[in-house]
Design an enzyme around this catalytic site. Sequence first.
Site, PDB file in Angstrom:
ATOM      1  N   HIS A 179      32.746  -9.994   8.649  1.00 24.00           N
ATOM      2  CA  HIS A 179      33.166 -11.388   8.804  1.00 24.00           C
ATOM      3  C   HIS A 179      34.500 -11.503   9.553  1.00 24.00           C
ATOM      4  O   HIS A 179      34.612 -12.257  10.525  1.00 24.00           O
ATOM      5  CB  HIS A 179      33.264 -12.053   7.432  1.00 24.00           C
TER       6      HIS A 179
ATOM      7  N   ARG B 170      29.483 -26.547 -18.247  1.00 21.28           N
ATOM      8  CA  ARG B 170      30.097 -27.586 -17.398  1.00 21.28           C
ATOM      9  C   ARG B 170      31.520 -27.273 -16.972  1.00 21.28           C
ATOM     10  O   ARG B 170      32.302 -28.169 -16.644  1.00 21.28           O
ATOM     11  CB  ARG B 170      30.053 -28.943 -18.097  1.00 21.28           C
TER      12      ARG B 170
ATOM     13  N   LYS C  37      47.909 -21.451   3.124  1.00 18.74           N
ATOM     14  CA  LYS C  37      46.641 -21.986   2.619  1.00 18.74           C
ATOM     15  C   LYS C  37      46.897 -22.980   1.492  1.00 18.74           C
ATOM     16  O   LYS C  37      46.268 -24.030   1.420  1.00 18.74           O
ATOM     17  CB  LYS C  37      45.702 -20.876   2.154  1.00 18.74           C
TER      18      LYS C  37
ATOM     19  N   LYS D   7      37.002 -22.953  -3.426  1.00 22.10           N
ATOM     20  CA  LYS D   7      35.626 -22.996  -2.918  1.00 22.10           C
ATOM     21  C   LYS D   7      34.846 -21.846  -3.538  1.00 22.10           C
ATOM     22  O   LYS D   7      35.298 -20.698  -3.493  1.00 22.10           O
ATOM     23  CB  LYS D   7      35.600 -22.841  -1.395  1.00 22.10           C
TER      24      LYS D   7
ATOM     25  N   HIS E  66      36.000 -19.775  13.300  1.00 21.57           N
ATOM     26  CA  HIS E  66      34.854 -19.537  12.426  1.00 21.57           C
ATOM     27  C   HIS E  66      33.532 -20.054  12.966  1.00 21.57           C
ATOM     28  O   HIS E  66      32.483 -19.537  12.602  1.00 21.57           O
ATOM     29  CB  HIS E  66      35.120 -20.100  11.034  1.00 21.57           C
TER      30      HIS E  66
ATOM     31  N   GLU F  52      38.327 -30.738   1.879  1.00 20.81           N
ATOM     32  CA  GLU F  52      38.003 -30.617   3.298  1.00 20.81           C
ATOM     33  C   GLU F  52      37.431 -31.894   3.911  1.00 20.81           C
ATOM     34  O   GLU F  52      36.336 -31.927   4.439  1.00 20.81           O
ATOM     35  CB  GLU F  52      37.037 -29.441   3.540  1.00 20.81           C
TER      36      GLU F  52
ATOM     37  N   GLU G  47      42.094 -12.741   9.327  1.00 23.03           N
ATOM     38  CA  GLU G  47      42.345 -14.049   8.698  1.00 23.03           C
ATOM     39  C   GLU G  47      43.853 -14.335   8.637  1.00 23.03           C
ATOM     40  O   GLU G  47      44.277 -15.493   8.692  1.00 23.03           O
ATOM     41  CB  GLU G  47      41.746 -14.114   7.289  1.00 23.03           C
TER      42      GLU G  47
ATOM     43  N   ASN H 157      39.110 -23.307   9.535  1.00 25.59           N
ATOM     44  CA  ASN H 157      37.902 -22.787  10.181  1.00 25.59           C
ATOM     45  C   ASN H 157      38.148 -22.344  11.617  1.00 25.59           C
ATOM     46  O   ASN H 157      37.197 -22.027  12.342  1.00 25.59           O
ATOM     47  CB  ASN H 157      36.788 -23.840  10.162  1.00 25.59           C
TER      48      ASN H 157
ATOM     49  N   ARG I 189      41.974 -29.439   6.033  1.00 24.51           N
ATOM     50  CA  ARG I 189      41.471 -28.138   5.574  1.00 24.51           C
ATOM     51  C   ARG I 189      40.528 -27.507   6.600  1.00 24.51           C
ATOM     52  O   ARG I 189      40.371 -26.297   6.657  1.00 24.51           O
ATOM     53  CB  ARG I 189      40.781 -28.276   4.205  1.00 24.51           C
TER      54      ARG I 189
ATOM     55  N   HIS J 181      30.976 -17.234  12.796  1.00 26.64           N
ATOM     56  CA  HIS J 181      29.734 -17.311  12.016  1.00 26.64           C
ATOM     57  C   HIS J 181      28.517 -17.092  12.902  1.00 26.64           C
ATOM     58  O   HIS J 181      27.556 -16.442  12.493  1.00 26.64           O
ATOM     59  CB  HIS J 181      29.625 -18.675  11.320  1.00 26.64           C
TER      60      HIS J 181
END
Length: 364
Positions: free
Chosen positions: A266, A121, A227, A143, A248, A237, A185, A245, A241, A252
């Site tokens: 990427h 956990r 960031k 994330k 992106h 998010e 990035e 993106n 946040r 993507h």
Amino acid sequence: VSTRVEVKLGERSYDIHVAADALARAGALLKPFARGVVPVVTDKIVAALHLETLASSLAAQGIRVIPVILEPGEKTKSFRDLEQLCAALLTSAVERNDLIIALGGGVIGDLTGFAAGILKRGINFAQVPTTLLAQVDSSVGGKTAINTAHGKNLVGLFHQPRIVIADTGILKTLPPRELRAGYAEVVKYGALGDADFFAWLEMNGGAALQGDSGKVEHLVAHSCRMKADIVARDERETGDRALLNLGHTFGHALEAATGYSERLLHGEGVAIGLVLAFRLSAVLGVAPSADAGRIARHLRACGLPAAIGDIGGERPPADLLLAHMMHDKKAKDGKLVFVLARGIGQAFTANDVPMEKVRQLLNE
Ligand SMILES: NC(=O)c1ccc[n+]([C@@H]2O[C@H](COP(=O)([O-])OP(=O)(O)OC[C@H]3O[C@@H](n4cnc5c(N)ncnc54)[C@H](O)[C@@H]3O)[C@@H](O)[C@H]2O)c1
Ligand SMILES: [Zn+2]
């Protein structure tokens, strides 16, 4: 020199240490979080290059490393690898208050963070990112995820690391194409929220990519600061946040349309996506059209692609790209959430972008 950036998240706060020789000093930084033995999860390539430095730095603090060495590559972010990793960590008898170290790029960081988040956990973990992308992006913010047949990063959770150690000297062994991909990035941070930083990158980014260590350290630290600020405002998010993106949604879709292959990394998809986001902003009349050109020029000067036509092979059709965009988890109620900009450094989210405008842009 060395820079410390704090991610302010109350009791989950942590420091990011950025320095050209941070790996050799990692033992002392990690000691407060570790017991006598720590599992270090890494991949074969990184293990061969950098595991020894980390292990001896920990050994100097009386901490022994149990290496868990995985296959490099995106395929490792899978349920199968997660299961094997959990088994390996349980075999190494990690306790609830132990530390797990992720030494590698975003693949190792995402998988290890997820495993640490679900084992017993939740176990403490440390990020020791070894790619530029991981240092400026994936290692910060908590994330974690794996990929499934339904898409990338669809199974995961938020689990913040206890510390991030970014050794910018380690980037010297990174293949230049991976370094440039991560740099996209960095350009994203300037483009979304800091026009002065973007101008600094125009002047200094090229030298940084050639290995100027002071400049690399500055751009990594500054990206982490940006960031960290955004994550501190919006950990999960629900708002700001999403600005991260920028580029992106397009990126993507391009990655998906090129089969997540060597054709397009990427960061390369993000580079093209940044330009498309600014061109879309210009088409919609919210940004001056010169800004898209300025971003494209800088990306190209750094050896990055800046238009769909820059991708090798057959051009992905607009309808295919649109279909991928609708499928992306950033789609809300069938409408696309786009990050647009009023200019360099002034990104905002919009959810009312007419599909037709996007289609036109993708066909140009
Ligand atoms: N969690 C987040 O917030 C977040 C954000 C962005 C991206 N990501 C994830 O990050 C992943 C991509 O990360 P990545 O670009 O770091 O890829 P990666 O982890 O696959 O690393 C790229 C390649 O570089 C090698 N490598 C790593 N460090 C090296 C070094 N110092 N010297 C030589 N080779 C080295 C690796 O073995 C690998 O082959 C994706 O899965 C993406 O979804 C996550
Ligand atoms: Zn990205």
